[in-house]
Design an enzyme around this catalytic site. Sequence first.
Site: not given
Length: 333
Positions: A73, A75-77, A79
């Site tokens: 997403g 706000q992917s942690n 990524a």
Amino acid sequence: MSRINYPNRVKIAAIPTPIDRLSHWSRELGVDLYIKRDDMTGSDLSGNKGRKLEFHFAEAQARGCNVVVTCGGAQSNHARATAIAARRLGMDAVLILRSRTTPPGGEPINGNLFLDQLVGARIVWVTPDEYRARDAVFERVGAELRAAGRTPYLMPEGGSDEVGAWGYVAAVEEIAAQEREMGVQFDAIVHAVGSGGTTAGLVLGTKLVGVGAEVRGFAVCDDTAYFVDRVTAIVDRTIDRYQLRIPFASKELRVDDRYKGIGYALSLPAERALVRQVAETDGIILDPVYTGKAFFGMVDLMRADRLSFGRRVLFVHTGGIFGLMAAASEAMQ
Ligand SMILES: *Cc1c(COP(=O)(O)O)cnc(C)c1O
């Protein structure tokens, strides 16, 4: 020395992480509640992904890759942790991120996304539909990189596959050592489930290490059937590829989908209130997307039946602080 035959690993996460007792909630709920501080795997790498990435990056290096491609997403942690770890190891990162804006990519630059940009990760924005069919995007990005003379390493959502699962096998071994030190045996290991890799690793870990705790997950999206399939696939592939001699049946998996609330990355007032309460009572900062929902589910079940998870319970804090920061202006008000 470990009896477990781990695949190659590079040092990325600041581990072991502490286990602390949550005195307020232990008193309030009438159990011994502990928290595994995997939000402390690194200030910038914070969260569960750093553990998985130790194994992914070792494989990427062994294959001579110089750029990692992953997805998530906006706000992917995962990524964000991947983008930072890549830089630390002298590699580039391409992040395929799901956008909620039309056209894609109009997201506010804060939280995880800000850090992605700060370390100079290349971002490929996709619509939710394109994200659902992301195999095609991975293929396209991979082909472009190869055509430019690069050697990409493609990593799935959340780093959740048979490689990343080893991160939480190792975490269980760490927990077992801490149990011996503390003179405690946990009845359950409670955690949030987003893409299933943490659950797969915990389940494999309890079997390989010989820990008696039951692994109990709370889904933050999708449903129980979806995660039973997904975790089973990861566990089976890990057993196959690494020829592990352990029995496993999907019916052992316990993933509760009753606390995902109104959807992924969306929170209800009661969930937000609990995040605030845990911050005030114990000084523990949960996040609204993952750990807040899992903690909410755990507390709710314990209030109905104190021993829902046994007497000694370990909650795994899987991180998410940057998602909380991004949500601060909207969801947390
Ligand atoms: C990714 C993530 C999870 C879920 O872990 P999975 O292995 O993807 O199921 C939980 N909490 C946080 C903070 C995460 O970033």
